[in-house]
Design an enzyme around this catalytic site. Structure first.
Site, PDB file in Angstrom:
ATOM      1  N   GLY A 172       0.836  -1.191   0.000  1.00 28.63           N
ATOM      2  CA  GLY A 172       0.000   0.000   0.000  1.00 28.63           C
ATOM      3  C   GLY A 172       0.873   1.242   0.000  1.00 28.63           C
ATOM      4  N   ARG A 173       0.413   2.295   0.661  1.00 26.48           N
ATOM      5  CA  ARG A 173       1.170   3.552   0.674  1.00 26.48           C
ATOM      6  C   ARG A 173       2.553   3.370   1.279  1.00 26.48           C
ATOM      7  NH1 ARG A 173       2.069   7.349   4.461  1.00 26.48           N
ATOM      8  NH2 ARG A 173       0.643   6.318   5.919  1.00 26.48           N
ATOM      9  N   SER A 189       0.492  -9.602  -1.137  1.00 25.51           N
ATOM     10  CA  SER A 189      -0.508  -9.400  -0.091  1.00 25.51           C
ATOM     11  C   SER A 189      -1.768 -10.119  -0.540  1.00 25.51           C
ATOM     12  CB  SER A 189      -0.795  -7.912   0.147  1.00 25.51           C
ATOM     13  OG  SER A 189      -1.701  -7.419  -0.825  1.00 25.51           O
ATOM     14  N   THR A 244       6.971  -3.423  11.560  1.00 26.02           N
ATOM     15  CA  THR A 244       6.630  -2.103  12.090  1.00 26.02           C
ATOM     16  C   THR A 244       5.130  -1.846  11.981  1.00 26.02           C
ATOM     17  OG1 THR A 244       7.087  -1.153   9.916  1.00 26.02           O
ATOM     18  CG2 THR A 244       8.877  -1.081  11.528  1.00 26.02           C
ATOM     19  N   ARG A 248       1.851  -4.269  13.014  1.00 21.10           N
ATOM     20  CA  ARG A 248       1.171  -4.665  14.243  1.00 21.10           C
ATOM     21  C   ARG A 248       1.680  -6.036  14.676  1.00 21.10           C
ATOM     22  NH1 ARG A 248       0.157  -0.123  14.198  1.00 21.10           N
ATOM     23  NH2 ARG A 248      -1.816   0.981  14.579  1.00 21.10           N
ATOM     24  N   GLU A 252       1.518  -4.533  24.492  1.00 23.99           N
ATOM     25  CA  GLU A 252       2.320  -3.331  24.657  1.00 23.99           C
ATOM     26  C   GLU A 252       1.782  -2.507  25.818  1.00 23.99           C
ATOM     27  OE1 GLU A 252       2.478  -1.167  20.969  1.00 23.99           O
ATOM     28  OE2 GLU A 252       3.007  -2.941  19.793  1.00 23.99           O
ATOM     29  N   HIS A 285       7.435   0.671  19.838  1.00 22.09           N
ATOM     30  CA  HIS A 285       6.343   1.161  18.998  1.00 22.09           C
ATOM     31  C   HIS A 285       6.447   2.674  18.807  1.00 22.09           C
ATOM     32  CE1 HIS A 285       1.943   0.301  17.628  1.00 22.09           C
ATOM     33  NE2 HIS A 285       2.569   1.137  16.801  1.00 22.09           N
TER      34      HIS A 285
END
Length: 320
Positions: free
Chosen positions: A156-157, A177, A237, A239, A268, A287
């Protein structure tokens, strides 16, 4: 009437200094909390008297059961344009407004590459070696990126932006994906790979760029990790629950891959006794992929605007 406002999970203690809160002077009383509570009873005890709660991204979970127990809550002002940790539909049914913010800069993209480079070049281990006075001047051989294959799980982006930088390093970039098509891969200048298994077999570095959902939870498990080369690096980076954490710990603990760079985890903050903390072949960050002064300036200035507008009867940036 002065309204009580709680700012949650302000780990660095910068919420009040990152924006001009003077438009709210004499209208609110603010309490800042720097820790994260997970236990619902403790959260209720802490938050039950507040009319407005400022949430930092997904650090605190606002489930239906928690919202039901916060009778005074009228506004959740979250940072970011969406927050999967808030049951927005239930909040709306209870008359609780949820407002979000925009963002600023390219913090996550910067962090992706900081983590890839730090992991590939053993920056943390070499830094620690120098600090403790190790007489062995160099202790590891960095992994060069030129000519290596970067496998993107998600194009994606962020995946597309990551690919552009990889090309600057002379890397081959491949992508897969669940929804990726040949056309979309070509638009991103990424080589389309038809199966997840093939991507893992071919990659020298795998980097995740997916949104967490029930469909993508544990999309990476023991099977995929077993296909990685023994020299491969794994970067997450996005989830934590995208990956079967137990399987990842097993692969790293048994050194079946060279290492991992992780910014996200199943739980977390990461518990102090968590086995990931004891691994010797990981580069870890807490995070902070979305954290930067630039982003915080936007987060908190728009949070102030959202509170001002709500108190004026004109809620802004409402998430529905």
């Amino acid at each position: 009437m002065v309204i009580r406002v709680a700012i949650l999970d302000d780990y660095q203690g910068v919420a009040l200094s990152s924006a001009n809160w003077s438009p709210l002077e004499h209208k609110i009383i603010v309490d800042v909390f720097n820790d994260t509570l997970v236990d619902e009873d403790l959260l209720v005890q802490r938050l039950k008297d507040y009319g407005i709660i400022c949430a930092m991204r997904e650090r605190t979970k606002f489930t239906a059961t928690l919202l039901e127990r916060l009778p005074n809550l009228r506004l959740i002002a979250t940072t970011g344009a969406r927050n999967a940790a808030i049951d927005v539909a239930y909040a709306k049914s209870k008359g609780i407004v949820v407002s979000g913010t925009g963002s600023g800069g390219n913090s996550t993209l910067e962090h992706i590459w900081a983590l890839i480079l730090a992991t590939a070049r053993h920056i943390v281990a070499e830094h620690a070696s120098i600090i403790v006075g190790n007489p062995q001047w160099q202790t590891a051989v960095p992994i060069g990126l030129a000519g290596k294959t970067l496998g993107l799980v998600g194009v994606g982006r962020l995946g597309s932006q990551t690919a552009k930088i990889a090309k600057a390093f002379g890397m081959r970039v491949i992508g897969w994906s669940p929804n990726l098509t040949l056309e979309r891969a070509e638009e991103a200048d990424v080589e389309f790979i038809s199966t997840k298994e093939s991507l893992f077999r071919q990659s020298d570095i795998v980097s995740l760029h997916l949104v967490l959902s029930e469909r993508t939870r544990h999309i990476i498990g023991a099977t995929e990790l077993s296909l990685l080369k023994p020299t491969a690096l794994f970067i997450n980076t996005s989830r934590g629950p995208l990956v079967d954490e137990t399987a990842l710990i097993d692969v790293l603990n048994n050194k079946r891959i060279a290492g991992a760079g992780l910014d996200v985890y199943d739980v977390e903050p990461l518990p102090l006794n968590h086995p990931i903390r004891g691994l010797g072949n990981v580069t870890l960050s807490p995070h902070t992929g979305y954290v930067s002064d630039t982003n915080y300036d936007v987060f908190w200035s728009q949070t102030v605007e959202n509170i001002v507008n709500y108190l004026d009867g004109k809620p802004s940036r409402v998430i529905s």
